[in-house]
Design a protein around this motif. Sequence first.
Motif, PDB file in Angstrom:
ATOM      1  N   LEU A  75       0.824  -1.206   0.000  1.00 27.25           N
ATOM      2  CA  LEU A  75       0.000   0.000   0.000  1.00 27.25           C
ATOM      3  C   LEU A  75       0.862   1.263   0.000  1.00 27.25           C
ATOM      4  O   LEU A  75       0.528   2.251  -0.658  1.00 27.25           O
ATOM      5  N   LYS A  76       1.981   1.222   0.710  1.00 27.67           N
ATOM      6  CA  LYS A  76       2.905   2.371   0.679  1.00 27.67           C
ATOM      7  C   LYS A  76       3.439   2.585  -0.735  1.00 27.67           C
ATOM      8  O   LYS A  76       3.542   3.720  -1.198  1.00 27.67           O
ATOM      9  N   GLU A  77       3.763   1.490  -1.416  1.00 27.96           N
ATOM     10  CA  GLU A  77       4.228   1.596  -2.804  1.00 27.96           C
ATOM     11  C   GLU A  77       3.138   2.197  -3.693  1.00 27.96           C
ATOM     12  O   GLU A  77       3.414   3.030  -4.555  1.00 27.96           O
ATOM     13  N   LYS A  78       1.904   1.771  -3.473  1.00 25.31           N
ATOM     14  CA  LYS A  78       0.784   2.296  -4.275  1.00 25.31           C
ATOM     15  C   LYS A  78       0.601   3.796  -4.011  1.00 25.31           C
ATOM     16  O   LYS A  78       0.310   4.561  -4.924  1.00 25.31           O
ATOM     17  N   PHE A  79       0.787   4.216  -2.750  1.00 23.19           N
ATOM     18  CA  PHE A  79       0.687   5.631  -2.424  1.00 23.19           C
ATOM     19  C   PHE A  79       1.781   6.419  -3.145  1.00 23.19           C
ATOM     20  O   PHE A  79       1.511   7.451  -3.760  1.00 23.19           O
ATOM     21  N   ARG A  80       3.022   5.913  -3.101  1.00 24.50           N
ATOM     22  CA  ARG A  80       4.136   6.596  -3.771  1.00 24.50           C
ATOM     23  C   ARG A  80       3.909   6.700  -5.276  1.00 24.50           C
ATOM     24  O   ARG A  80       4.340   7.649  -5.912  1.00 24.50           O
ATOM     25  N   ALA A  81       3.222   5.702  -5.830  1.00 21.93           N
ATOM     26  CA  ALA A  81       2.943   5.693  -7.267  1.00 21.93           C
ATOM     27  C   ALA A  81       1.691   6.499  -7.616  1.00 21.93           C
ATOM     28  O   ALA A  81       1.315   6.595  -8.786  1.00 21.93           O
ATOM     29  N   GLY A  82       1.032   7.059  -6.597  1.00 23.50           N
ATOM     30  CA  GLY A  82      -0.154   7.868  -6.839  1.00 23.50           C
ATOM     31  C   GLY A  82      -1.420   7.068  -7.084  1.00 23.50           C
ATOM     32  O   GLY A  82      -2.399   7.604  -7.592  1.00 23.50           O
ATOM     33  N   LYS A  83      -1.421   5.788  -6.703  1.00 24.25           N
ATOM     34  CA  LYS A  83      -2.593   4.938  -6.962  1.00 24.25           C
ATOM     35  C   LYS A  83      -3.604   4.953  -5.821  1.00 24.25           C
ATOM     36  O   LYS A  83      -4.750   4.542  -6.016  1.00 24.25           O
ATOM     37  N   ILE A  84      -3.178   5.405  -4.625  1.00 27.55           N
ATOM     38  CA  ILE A  84      -4.113   5.577  -3.512  1.00 27.55           C
ATOM     39  C   ILE A  84      -3.813   6.910  -2.841  1.00 27.55           C
ATOM     40  O   ILE A  84      -2.703   7.436  -2.937  1.00 27.55           O
ATOM     41  N   SER A  85      -4.813   7.434  -2.143  1.00 27.03           N
ATOM     42  CA  SER A  85      -4.647   8.731  -1.492  1.00 27.03           C
ATOM     43  C   SER A  85      -3.936   8.581  -0.143  1.00 27.03           C
ATOM     44  O   SER A  85      -3.847   7.486   0.416  1.00 27.03           O
ATOM     45  N   LYS A  86      -3.463   9.701   0.357  1.00 23.15           N
ATOM     46  CA  LYS A  86      -2.824   9.716   1.675  1.00 23.15           C
ATOM     47  C   LYS A  86      -3.821   9.276   2.747  1.00 23.15           C
ATOM     48  O   LYS A  86      -3.480   8.518   3.659  1.00 23.15           O
ATOM     49  N   ASP A  87      -5.058   9.726   2.615  1.00 20.80           N
ATOM     50  CA  ASP A  87      -6.101   9.362   3.575  1.00 20.80           C
ATOM     51  C   ASP A  87      -6.331   7.847   3.588  1.00 20.80           C
ATOM     52  O   ASP A  87      -6.466   7.238   4.650  1.00 20.80           O
ATOM     53  N   ASP A  88      -6.370   7.245   2.397  1.00 19.35           N
ATOM     54  CA  ASP A  88      -6.550   5.797   2.306  1.00 19.35           C
ATOM     55  C   ASP A  88      -5.384   5.059   2.959  1.00 19.35           C
ATOM     56  O   ASP A  88      -5.577   4.070   3.662  1.00 19.35           O
ATOM     57  N   LEU A  89      -4.167   5.547   2.726  1.00 13.40           N
ATOM     58  CA  LEU A  89      -2.992   4.923   3.335  1.00 13.40           C
ATOM     59  C   LEU A  89      -3.054   5.056   4.852  1.00 13.40           C
ATOM     60  O   LEU A  89      -2.804   4.079   5.570  1.00 13.40           O
ATOM     61  N   LEU A  90      -3.393   6.239   5.342  1.00 13.04           N
ATOM     62  CA  LEU A  90      -3.462   6.452   6.793  1.00 13.04           C
ATOM     63  C   LEU A  90      -4.505   5.551   7.451  1.00 13.04           C
ATOM     64  O   LEU A  90      -4.268   5.006   8.533  1.00 13.04           O
ATOM     65  N   LYS A  91      -5.663   5.387   6.794  1.00  9.76           N
ATOM     66  CA  LYS A  91      -6.699   4.495   7.332  1.00  9.76           C
ATOM     67  C   LYS A  91      -6.178   3.062   7.412  1.00  9.76           C
ATOM     68  O   LYS A  91      -6.416   2.355   8.395  1.00  9.76           O
ATOM     69  N   SER A  92      -5.457   2.633   6.385  1.00  8.63           N
ATOM     70  CA  SER A  92      -4.901   1.272   6.379  1.00  8.63           C
ATOM     71  C   SER A  92      -3.817   1.121   7.433  1.00  8.63           C
ATOM     72  O   SER A  92      -3.744   0.087   8.107  1.00  8.63           O
ATOM     73  N   LEU A  93      -2.982   2.140   7.589  1.00  8.86           N
ATOM     74  CA  LEU A  93      -1.937   2.094   8.622  1.00  8.86           C
ATOM     75  C   LEU A  93      -2.558   1.999  10.013  1.00  8.86           C
ATOM     76  O   LEU A  93      -2.094   1.241  10.862  1.00  8.86           O
ATOM     77  N   TRP A  94      -3.612   2.767  10.245  1.00  9.87           N
ATOM     78  CA  TRP A  94      -4.287   2.730  11.529  1.00  9.87           C
ATOM     79  C   TRP A  94      -4.875   1.343  11.801  1.00  9.87           C
ATOM     80  O   TRP A  94      -4.714   0.787  12.886  1.00  9.87           O
ATOM     81  N   ALA A  95      -5.548   0.778  10.804  1.00  7.28           N
ATOM     82  CA  ALA A  95      -6.157  -0.551  10.969  1.00  7.28           C
ATOM     83  C   ALA A  95      -5.079  -1.610  11.207  1.00  7.28           C
ATOM     84  O   ALA A  95      -5.250  -2.515  12.033  1.00  7.28           O
ATOM     85  N   HIS A  96      -3.959  -1.495  10.495  1.00  8.07           N
ATOM     86  CA  HIS A  96      -2.841  -2.425  10.660  1.00  8.07           C
ATOM     87  C   HIS A  96      -2.277  -2.338  12.072  1.00  8.07           C
ATOM     88  O   HIS A  96      -2.045  -3.349  12.737  1.00  8.07           O
ATOM     89  N   GLN A  97      -2.068  -1.114  12.546  1.00  6.44           N
ATOM     90  CA  GLN A  97      -1.528  -0.918  13.886  1.00  6.44           C
ATOM     91  C   GLN A  97      -2.476  -1.477  14.936  1.00  6.44           C
ATOM     92  O   GLN A  97      -2.059  -2.142  15.874  1.00  6.44           O
ATOM     93  N   LYS A  98      -3.759  -1.222  14.775  1.00  5.43           N
ATOM     94  CA  LYS A  98      -4.749  -1.730  15.727  1.00  5.43           C
ATOM     95  C   LYS A  98      -4.745  -3.251  15.758  1.00  5.43           C
ATOM     96  O   LYS A  98      -4.784  -3.851  16.829  1.00  5.43           O
TER      97      LYS A  98
END
Length: 128
Positions: A75-98
Motif C-alpha cells: 500500500l505504501k508503494e501504491k501511495f508513492r505511485a499515486g494509486k491511492i490517497s494519503k487518507d486511504d494509506l493512513l486508514k490502512s496504517l491505523w487498521a494495521h496498527q490496531k
Amino acid sequence: DAISELGRMYAFGVSGVSKDERKGREFYKRAAEKGHAFALVSLAALEETKGETELAVAYLRTAAAAGDDHAIGSLKEKFRAGKISKDDLLKSLWAHQKANEDMRSEGRERYRRWKKAQETKKQEQAKA
C-alpha cells in the motif's frame, strides 16, 4: 497455510503443478476466507497483473487490517505511485496498527523484555 500454498503452486505452476491461474485464485480465496492474510496479498498481486488495481487495493486493505506487514508495504508503494490517497494509506496504517496491538499479550511482552535484557547482557559482556 496449506490451502494458500496450493494457490501459489497453481497460480505460478511450481512444484510439479501445471500453471492454472484460475485454480490458484480459487485456492487463495479459500485461504483468505479462513483468515490467511497473506493469501489476500497474493490475490492482490494476481489482480494487479490483470490491471485490476482497485480490486488489488481492496485485498491489500483487508490484509493490512488483519495485521499483514506485506500488505502495508504494498500500500505504501501504491501511495508513492499515486494509486491511492494519503487518507486511504493512513486508514490502512491505523487498521494495521490496531490489529497488531490486539495481537499483543502479556506473555509476548514479557518475552520481548526478557529477550532485550539478554541482548543487553551479551553486549555488556562483549565490552568487558
